[in-house]
Every structure is written in structure tokens, then in C-alpha cells.
Design a protein around this motif. Sequence first.
Motif, mmCIF file in Angstrom:
data_model
loop_
_atom_site.group_PDB
_atom_site.id
_atom_site.type_symbol
_atom_site.label_atom_id
_atom_site.label_comp_id
_atom_site.label_asym_id
_atom_site.label_seq_id
_atom_site.Cartn_x
_atom_site.Cartn_y
_atom_site.Cartn_z
ATOM 1 N N ALA A 1 -6.609 27.949 17.810
ATOM 2 C CA ALA A 1 -6.074 29.159 17.175
ATOM 3 C C ALA A 1 -5.842 28.980 15.680
ATOM 4 O O ALA A 1 -5.663 29.968 14.957
ATOM 5 C CB ALA A 1 -4.771 29.558 17.856
ATOM 6 N N GLY A 2 -5.819 27.734 15.220
ATOM 7 C CA GLY A 2 -5.577 27.476 13.803
ATOM 8 C C GLY A 2 -4.112 27.461 13.422
ATOM 9 O O GLY A 2 -3.778 27.428 12.229
ATOM 10 N N PRO B 1 -22.323 27.650 14.483
ATOM 11 C CA PRO B 1 -21.287 28.492 13.862
ATOM 12 C C PRO B 1 -20.443 29.283 14.850
ATOM 13 O O PRO B 1 -19.381 29.789 14.474
ATOM 14 C CB PRO B 1 -22.094 29.428 12.953
ATOM 15 N N ASN B 2 -20.900 29.390 16.085
ATOM 16 C CA ASN B 2 -20.119 30.147 17.070
ATOM 17 C C ASN B 2 -19.052 29.306 17.767
ATOM 18 O O ASN B 2 -18.383 29.797 18.669
ATOM 19 C CB ASN B 2 -21.053 30.755 18.123
ATOM 20 N N CYS B 3 -18.912 28.039 17.365
ATOM 21 C CA CYS B 3 -17.812 27.224 17.892
ATOM 22 C C CYS B 3 -16.802 26.963 16.780
ATOM 23 O O CYS B 3 -17.057 27.239 15.609
ATOM 24 C CB CYS B 3 -18.319 25.906 18.489
ATOM 25 N N VAL B 4 -15.635 26.446 17.132
ATOM 26 C CA VAL B 4 -14.597 26.133 16.156
ATOM 27 C C VAL B 4 -15.174 25.179 15.109
ATOM 28 O O VAL B 4 -15.736 24.130 15.448
ATOM 29 C CB VAL B 4 -13.371 25.499 16.846
ATOM 30 N N SER C 1 -13.089 11.873 34.573
ATOM 31 C CA SER C 1 -11.665 12.178 34.462
ATOM 32 C C SER C 1 -11.397 13.394 33.591
ATOM 33 O O SER C 1 -10.289 13.894 33.537
ATOM 34 C CB SER C 1 -10.902 10.970 33.898
ATOM 35 N N LEU C 2 -12.442 13.878 32.894
ATOM 36 C CA LEU C 2 -12.259 15.052 32.050
ATOM 37 C C LEU C 2 -12.022 16.298 32.886
ATOM 38 O O LEU C 2 -11.310 17.206 32.476
ATOM 39 C CB LEU C 2 -13.485 15.239 31.163
ATOM 40 N N GLY C 3 -12.591 16.339 34.080
ATOM 41 C CA GLY C 3 -12.340 17.469 34.974
ATOM 42 C C GLY C 3 -13.441 18.513 34.895
ATOM 43 O O GLY C 3 -13.974 18.807 33.830
ATOM 44 N N LEU C 4 -13.787 19.057 36.045
ATOM 45 C CA LEU C 4 -14.863 20.043 36.114
ATOM 46 C C LEU C 4 -14.479 21.368 35.483
ATOM 47 O O LEU C 4 -15.341 22.184 35.159
ATOM 48 C CB LEU C 4 -15.244 20.261 37.585
ATOM 49 N N ASP C 5 -13.171 21.603 35.331
ATOM 50 C CA ASP C 5 -12.718 22.906 34.841
ATOM 51 C C ASP C 5 -12.483 22.938 33.348
ATOM 52 O O ASP C 5 -11.941 23.898 32.826
ATOM 53 C CB ASP C 5 -11.422 23.310 35.550
ATOM 54 N N ILE C 6 -12.888 21.893 32.636
ATOM 55 C CA ILE C 6 -12.532 21.824 31.211
ATOM 56 C C ILE C 6 -13.160 22.966 30.413
ATOM 57 O O ILE C 6 -12.542 23.503 29.492
ATOM 58 C CB ILE C 6 -12.928 20.457 30.614
ATOM 59 N N ALA C 7 -14.378 23.360 30.780
ATOM 60 C CA ALA C 7 -15.015 24.445 30.038
ATOM 61 C C ALA C 7 -14.239 25.746 30.185
ATOM 62 O O ALA C 7 -14.142 26.543 29.262
ATOM 63 C CB ALA C 7 -16.439 24.627 30.523
ATOM 64 N N THR C 8 -13.624 25.932 31.349
ATOM 65 C CA THR C 8 -12.816 27.129 31.584
ATOM 66 C C THR C 8 -11.461 27.008 30.905
ATOM 67 O O THR C 8 -10.986 27.935 30.256
ATOM 68 C CB THR C 8 -12.623 27.344 33.097
ATOM 69 N N ASP C 9 -10.817 25.810 31.067
ATOM 70 C CA ASP C 9 -9.466 25.625 30.539
ATOM 71 C C ASP C 9 -9.431 25.670 29.021
ATOM 72 O O ASP C 9 -8.554 26.263 28.426
ATOM 73 C CB ASP C 9 -8.894 24.279 31.002
ATOM 74 N N ASP C 10 -10.357 25.001 28.386
ATOM 75 C CA ASP C 10 -10.287 24.831 26.945
ATOM 76 C C ASP C 10 -11.360 25.602 26.185
ATOM 77 O O ASP C 10 -11.419 25.518 24.974
ATOM 78 C CB ASP C 10 -10.407 23.336 26.588
ATOM 79 N N MET D 1 -9.987 42.759 21.644
ATOM 80 C CA MET D 1 -9.616 41.446 21.101
ATOM 81 C C MET D 1 -10.838 40.526 21.147
ATOM 82 O O MET D 1 -11.490 40.397 22.184
ATOM 83 C CB MET D 1 -8.483 40.829 21.929
ATOM 84 N N ALA D 2 -11.148 39.896 20.015
ATOM 85 C CA ALA D 2 -12.306 39.000 19.945
ATOM 86 C C ALA D 2 -12.059 37.744 20.772
ATOM 87 O O ALA D 2 -10.948 37.234 20.821
ATOM 88 C CB ALA D 2 -12.575 38.629 18.490
ATOM 89 N N ALA D 3 -13.127 37.275 21.437
ATOM 90 C CA ALA D 3 -13.014 36.065 22.256
ATOM 91 C C ALA D 3 -12.779 34.853 21.351
ATOM 92 O O ALA D 3 -13.293 34.789 20.224
ATOM 93 C CB ALA D 3 -14.269 35.882 23.085
ATOM 94 N N LYS D 4 -12.001 33.919 21.857
ATOM 95 C CA LYS D 4 -11.764 32.695 21.101
ATOM 96 C C LYS D 4 -13.038 31.865 21.054
ATOM 97 O O LYS D 4 -13.761 31.762 22.044
ATOM 98 C CB LYS D 4 -10.641 31.889 21.740
ATOM 99 N N LYS D 5 -13.269 31.267 19.909
ATOM 100 C CA LYS D 5 -14.431 30.392 19.798
ATOM 101 C C LYS D 5 -14.193 29.112 20.594
ATOM 102 O O LYS D 5 -13.067 28.621 20.653
ATOM 103 C CB LYS D 5 -14.687 30.046 18.326
ATOM 104 N N PRO D 6 -15.251 28.565 21.205
ATOM 105 C CA PRO D 6 -15.091 27.297 21.925
ATOM 106 C C PRO D 6 -14.931 26.130 20.960
ATOM 107 O O PRO D 6 -15.434 26.170 19.837
ATOM 108 C CB PRO D 6 -16.383 27.181 22.729
ATOM 109 N N ILE D 7 -14.210 25.108 21.398
ATOM 110 C CA ILE D 7 -14.093 23.883 20.600
ATOM 111 C C ILE D 7 -15.106 22.882 21.130
ATOM 112 O O ILE D 7 -15.394 22.836 22.339
ATOM 113 C CB ILE D 7 -12.655 23.317 20.650
#
Length: 301
Positions: free
Chosen positions: A96-97, A53-56, A18-27, A1-7
Motif C-alpha cells: 500500500a505504500g 510495470p503492473n507489479c509493485v 513452506s511458502l504455502g500454496l495460498d501465497i498468491a491469493t494472500d499477498d 476501487m482499483a485492484a492492488k498491484k501484486p508484489i
Amino acid sequence: MAAKKPIHYFVCSEGSDSLGLDIATDDNTIVEYFDSENDVDLAKFAEIVKSKPNCVQKHFIIYKGDEYRAVETDNVENTYVFSSMLRYRILPKLVAGTETIDTLIDGDKNLENRLAKPERQPEFKLRDANGEIIPDGIKFALQILRGREEDEDEDEDEEDEEDTEGLSKEELFYCNKDWIGVNSYMGDGKDYFLCAQESNCVSFECETIDEVVYLKYDGGYFYFDIDNKSGGIFIGKAVPTKEQRVQIHYIDDGDICLTGWGGRVYVACEWIKSAYGVVQIDDREEQLRWGSPMKLRLVRL
């Protein structure tokens, strides 16, 4: 399964904590920062996204304080603002679109249709699922309709049949169904409130006073405690004031939903265990947009 592109996120540095240190992992995100609102240049941000091009590519996010703004890359005038409460529902769909800014905007327009109509039905009478009037003092149970009742299969599997072997007729009536029950915080019966229970129901009745139908349990009236932030329905000996009343709304097939008197937000049921649920008004953004009201069926006893 292809990895999801980052947004791609563009984050105001004043609100970055307030964005949170885990945002890169979560989203699964790429994050760039800007100093203030004066630095927001949507056209420039869109070009930055297109250069990666490798991001959403279809959307990017601007984050400031507790506000998320989704922006369409090819039409930066097309934006959608949402809160952190909705982040975990909206962002994965944008990535995901399966959702677009246009469909999210359309969903907001339909939000009005998901709310209760505050008007009372003239000459209201309490009726069972067959449309027959339930007179004052007649006992009935309140069955909660969730997945297995609404989409009930005619054929039960063998395991279900084994579970019901040896049960009495009365036990079979309650078995494998969900019901409104009554609980007590202190266990002394002096602070009754409604809850959801599996295979275990209690009897209720109604009383009509000055053309208002009140639901009752053991001589007490259903009411909302306006000073209690839980949104739960309690049982009290006094006739509820107008602000405390529970309003009944008929929906499809003669079933009912509940709100506060003149209220627009339905009572919902959240199952916290497989056989026990919390019954309360739920006005969270996520519930209003995607949740379902608690549907009840009046069953004569």
C-alpha cells in the motif's frame, strides 16, 4: 476501487514448500524461483521487477526458508529482513505504500523504547492513581484501561444510560469498566490465576517484605511460574522467589504496568471475548512492535 498491484517474490526453490500454496491469493504476488543463495543477484532481480510495470515497483521480496527480505528496487543495498510472524503486518503496508524499508528500520530502532526498564525504583511504594501511598493490607481493585476508559466521552449515549438504570451505587462503580479478576483452571480455587473481566472486580492488597512490595489476593501472592510457558500470573501461598516475582512499573498519570522481576516485556491483555481476557507476558514479535502493554489503575475500595 482499483485492484492492488501484486508484489514480486523471488523464492529459493529449497524453501518453496513452506511458502504455502495460498501465497498468491494472500499477498497478491508474482513468484519466480531461484535454486540457491548463489543465484541471488539483487541488481538483476530489480531489473526484472522494473520490466513488469503492473507489479509493485518500489519493493520486491526475497524468500528463503522462513526469512523474508524486502529490497528497495532503486537501491538494492537498502533491505529489511523479517520473519513469517510479521508477514501479514508488513507486506500489506509495503504494497500500500504506507510503510517503507526506511520506516521499518526506524521502527526497529524505537523498539528499545517500547520495552520496560529493568531497574527498580528506589524505596518503592505502592500508590493509587492520585499518588497516595497504599499501605499494606488496604483493599484495592485493579482497573484495566483500554479504549473506552482512556478516551472516555463525557456524554454517554441513551443505550448506556438504559443499561445502568436500577443499578446500585456499588454496581454502577463496576459497570462498563474492565477489571483484573481471578479464575481457576479446575474451578476449585486451588490454581488461581489472573484474568480480565468486564463489570466484575475482586479486591487485592499488598504486603511489603524486606523492602519488596508483593501484590496479594485472598492471602496468596502474585507470582510467575517459570516452568509454565503461558506467561500468566498465578496466586500462591508461598512468598515468591526472586525469579517468580512480579515487578510494578509506574507509567503516565500514576497508572502501572507489570513485568517479571527485572524483565523487559510487559504483561498484556488479550480480549478473547467481549467480557473476558487473558492476562500474560506476550513476547511475540508482533506484540513487541505494535502491541500495547496492559495498563492498570489502582482503585481503593
